[in-house]
Design a protein around this motif. Structure first.
Motif, short mmCIF file in Angstrom:
data_model
loop_
_atom_site.label_atom_id
_atom_site.label_comp_id
_atom_site.label_asym_id
_atom_site.label_seq_id
_atom_site.Cartn_x
_atom_site.Cartn_y
_atom_site.Cartn_z
N PRO A 21 0.82 -1.23 0.00
CA PRO A 21 0.00 0.00 0.00
C PRO A 21 0.85 1.27 0.00
O PRO A 21 0.49 2.26 -0.64
CB PRO A 21 -0.82 -0.11 1.29
N ASP A 22 1.97 1.25 0.71
CA ASP A 22 2.83 2.44 0.78
C ASP A 22 3.51 2.72 -0.56
O ASP A 22 3.62 3.87 -0.99
CB ASP A 22 3.88 2.28 1.88
N CYS A 23 3.96 1.66 -1.23
CA CYS A 23 4.57 1.83 -2.56
C CYS A 23 3.54 2.39 -3.54
O CYS A 23 3.84 3.29 -4.32
CB CYS A 23 5.11 0.50 -3.09
N CYS A 24 2.33 1.84 -3.48
CA CYS A 24 1.26 2.32 -4.37
C CYS A 24 0.93 3.78 -4.09
O CYS A 24 0.76 4.58 -5.01
CB CYS A 24 0.02 1.44 -4.23
N TYR A 25 0.86 4.14 -2.82
CA TYR A 25 0.56 5.52 -2.45
C TYR A 25 1.63 6.46 -2.98
O TYR A 25 1.32 7.51 -3.56
CB TYR A 25 0.44 5.65 -0.93
N GLU A 26 2.89 6.08 -2.82
CA GLU A 26 3.99 6.93 -3.29
C GLU A 26 3.92 7.18 -4.78
O GLU A 26 4.24 8.26 -5.26
CB GLU A 26 5.33 6.29 -2.93
N LEU A 27 3.46 6.18 -5.54
CA LEU A 27 3.43 6.29 -7.00
C LEU A 27 2.06 6.68 -7.55
O LEU A 27 1.88 6.77 -8.76
CB LEU A 27 3.88 4.97 -7.62
N GLY A 28 1.07 6.86 -6.68
CA GLY A 28 -0.27 7.21 -7.14
C GLY A 28 -1.00 6.06 -7.81
O GLY A 28 -1.87 6.27 -8.64
#
Length: 194
Positions: free
Chosen positions: A132-139
């Motif tokens: 989830p954090d990786c996805c958030y960082e990349l939108g």
């Protein structure tokens, strides 16, 4: 190589000796990381269902689901000729390898796939590298932690971003089966129909 097979499993424990797969999803992509197909199913374990607080899968939900042995050849054929990708590949690889081996279909190449968690640690800023954090960082849209299909679709998008940012490490595709296997995936089951 046909492309990649992004995988995710939900399990009843943290190790294959203490747990089983209760949900599996596979998202196939081409060599550029573009999604070309998806498949997922609940799996009826031989033992009891545990970990419901994590994956929200109950005994009732898997009562009529296939066992892993029922779908093992189908899973193996969906991986054949592809490099396996997962976020935290060692976890998913341990379960898939153990359960495929138990079904008489050894696939040591799964563990030689690509781990997006490791790629993210070399590419993204963090501070954490959970999916989830990786996805958030990349939108990247992310709609459901610990739901196998949602996790694989998000991982496939993350992987596509990461392979455009830096070259993919060498990985071996899962070899073709020596016996003919069904090459078509069954209709995708929606969570509501399971």
């Amino acid at each position: 190589m046909l492309g990649y097979a992004v995988v995710d499993v939900e399990t009843t424990g943290f190790t294959p000796s203490a747990g089983e797969i209760v949900e599996v999803a596979i998202v196939q992509t081409d060599v550029g990381g573009v999604v070309t197909g998806s498949w997922d199913t609940l799996v009826r374990p031989l033992g009891r269902v545990s970990g419901t607080h994590v994956h929200r899968i109950t005994p009732r939900m898997v009562r009529d689901a296939p066992t892993f042995t029922d779908i093992s050849a189908q899973i193996r054929s969906m991986l054949a000729g592809r490099v396996v990708v997962a976020h935290n590949l060692p976890f998913d690889a341990r379960f898939l390898t153990a359960q495929l081996h138990a079904a008489g279909l050894p696939t040591p190449e799964i563990a030689a796939g690509v781990c997006t968690l490791k790629l993210a640690r070399r590419t993204l800023s963090g501070p954490t590298f959970k999916l989830p954090d990786c996805c958030y960082e990349l939108g990247i849209p992310y709609e459901g932690a610990h739901a196998a299909l949602a996790d694989t679709l998000a991982t496939a998008q993350l992987f596509r971003h990461l392979i455009t940012a830096r070259p993919v490490p060498t990985a071996r595709p899962v070899p073709e089966l020596s016996v003919p296997a069904q090459r078509t995936a069954p209709p995708r089951l929606s969570r509501a129909s399971r």
